[in-house]
Motif scaffolding. Sequence first.
Motif, PDB file in Angstrom:
ATOM      1  N   ASN A 149       3.753   0.830   4.441  1.00  0.00           N
ATOM      2  CA  ASN A 149       3.377  -0.401   4.276  1.00  0.00           C
ATOM      3  C   ASN A 149       3.237  -1.184   5.788  1.00  0.00           C
ATOM      4  O   ASN A 149       2.527  -2.184   5.805  1.00  0.00           O
TER       5      ASN A 149
ATOM      6  N   SER B 111       2.642  -2.181  -3.236  1.00  0.00           N
ATOM      7  CA  SER B 111       2.207  -1.153  -2.730  1.00  0.00           C
ATOM      8  C   SER B 111       1.281  -0.397  -3.557  1.00  0.00           C
ATOM      9  O   SER B 111       0.031   0.003  -2.974  1.00  0.00           O
TER      10      SER B 111
ATOM     11  N   THR C 162      -3.305   5.828   1.207  1.00  0.00           N
ATOM     12  CA  THR C 162      -3.287   6.501  -0.164  1.00  0.00           C
ATOM     13  C   THR C 162      -2.834   7.870   0.012  1.00  0.00           C
ATOM     14  O   THR C 162      -2.031   8.540  -0.937  1.00  0.00           O
TER      15      THR C 162
ATOM     16  N   VAL D 271       0.855   8.045   0.461  1.00  0.00           N
ATOM     17  CA  VAL D 271       1.722   7.820  -0.804  1.00  0.00           C
ATOM     18  C   VAL D 271       1.689   8.948  -1.755  1.00  0.00           C
ATOM     19  O   VAL D 271       2.709   9.287  -2.189  1.00  0.00           O
TER      20      VAL D 271
ATOM     21  N   LYS E 246      -2.480  -1.562  -3.077  1.00  0.00           N
ATOM     22  CA  LYS E 246      -3.011  -1.218  -2.139  1.00  0.00           C
ATOM     23  C   LYS E 246      -3.252   0.224  -2.074  1.00  0.00           C
ATOM     24  O   LYS E 246      -4.043   0.718  -1.055  1.00  0.00           O
ATOM     25  N   THR E 247      -2.765   0.847  -3.079  1.00  0.00           N
ATOM     26  CA  THR E 247      -3.213   2.185  -3.124  1.00  0.00           C
ATOM     27  C   THR E 247      -4.218   2.567  -3.938  1.00  0.00           C
ATOM     28  O   THR E 247      -4.194   2.357  -5.250  1.00  0.00           O
ATOM     29  N   GLN E 248      -5.236   2.949  -3.515  1.00  0.00           N
ATOM     30  CA  GLN E 248      -6.631   3.217  -4.232  1.00  0.00           C
ATOM     31  C   GLN E 248      -7.075   4.584  -4.364  1.00  0.00           C
ATOM     32  O   GLN E 248      -7.780   5.453  -3.303  1.00  0.00           O
TER      33      GLN E 248
ATOM     34  N   SER F 105      -5.803   2.068  -9.073  1.00  0.00           N
ATOM     35  CA  SER F 105      -5.738   3.548  -9.145  1.00  0.00           C
ATOM     36  C   SER F 105      -5.879   3.895 -10.793  1.00  0.00           C
ATOM     37  O   SER F 105      -6.202   4.651 -11.441  1.00  0.00           O
TER      38      SER F 105
ATOM     39  N   ILE G 114       1.992   2.021  -8.765  1.00  0.00           N
ATOM     40  CA  ILE G 114       0.520   2.587  -8.503  1.00  0.00           C
ATOM     41  C   ILE G 114      -0.288   2.344  -9.819  1.00  0.00           C
ATOM     42  O   ILE G 114      -1.355   1.899  -9.834  1.00  0.00           O
TER      43      ILE G 114
ATOM     44  N   LEU H 246       7.346   4.704   1.847  1.00  0.00           N
ATOM     45  CA  LEU H 246       6.575   3.528   1.367  1.00  0.00           C
ATOM     46  C   LEU H 246       7.034   2.528   2.428  1.00  0.00           C
ATOM     47  O   LEU H 246       5.919   1.734   2.852  1.00  0.00           O
TER      48      LEU H 246
END
Length: 399
Positions: free
Chosen positions: A367, A301, A381, A384, A304-306, A46, A41, A363
């Motif tokens: 995904n 992953s 997000t 996660v 793609k986590t924001q 992030s 992450i 996860l």
Amino acid sequence: MNTVVIILIEVLVVIAGSRLVGWAFRSIDQPLVIGEIVAGIALGPSLLGWLAPDWSAILFPSSAIPFLNVLSQIGLIFFMFLIGLELDPKYLRGNLNTAVVTSSVSILVPFSLAGILSLFIYPIVSNDSVSFTAFALFLGAAMSITAFPVLARIITENNLQNTRLGTLALTCAAVDDVTAWCLLALAIAVTRTNSMAAAIPIIIYSLLYIGAMLSLGRWLLKFLSDYYERTGKLSQLMLAGIYMAVVFSALITEAIGIHLIFGAFLIGAAMPKNPELVREIAQKTEDFVLIFLLPVFFAYSGLKTQIGLLNNPELWLLCAAILGVATVGKYFGTYYAARSCNMDRQEASALGWLMNTRGLTELIVLNIGLELGVISPILFTMLVIMALVTTFMTSPLLE
């Protein structure tokens, strides 16, 4: 810069980061996998993308992302094979009745609560292109799953593997895992066909393939086990055959319409549980998968986590609601089911917190949901964060 060079630099950074952060988390009595997920992450938008967007763009250009995805998918296939390999029928002896009751309730309660929560959050974080049924099924699977590999490591690190609590937790998690993967397969089938009725042929084909793997497939794999017992070693040719079977089975389940990971999981589950054979396969496979391929999956992953998408108090409240529903449903579902099976309060409570562990398995579910478009980047997000918090809280609450 050459794409291959970029990918190799990314892999160097990802492995180094996952090891460093993983060891840092181990030093505070947390599972290594939590640190690896956090490292992934941190390499995404992030943290790195927020603090140094130019460096982030250079290190992770959009042209390289598909290659990371390929590596992460290969890692997932072989990780799911290892999970299936770890599912030993010995876990189902002695505690089966208690485990089935406890595991069923520990899935049913969070799954039902997730269905109710879906009614409120579907209009906020989804759209008409996703059917409500598929959305609710995915959210329910995400809420109700338990991470068997992480749970097994927590139990081992706390020296609980030979206690009643440890063996029961492993049994519950094994039953839970199989049930949750079936729910996920159903969710994928409904998503890809966009209706429950249209998903029926996929469900039938899936059941037929599962039956074939656990009967004919297991019978064929028994010859491998017998040959290993005669020779006493796992040759490169045998290992190549096993890996080919893993990939071939993954391709079949993808063709059926569920997902690659289910075929790999089935090969592992169908493999004869000869302790020496299982140990040697795991030793030859596990290190490369866990050290090289899975950190790439965490980084993919993480890209793609924001967390920045949660940019107002309402979204953070929604995230807290998801965390609360997931924790309350899993803990109290497990606790009261265990109490009904005559477990004392302390053991039932410990079992509840153990079953609340989600980690890496979560996860994988998320995904797949994001890849299929059934969950949005915002919900991804939030989930996660939920996976990290519920896994992080397990060890302290268990103490």
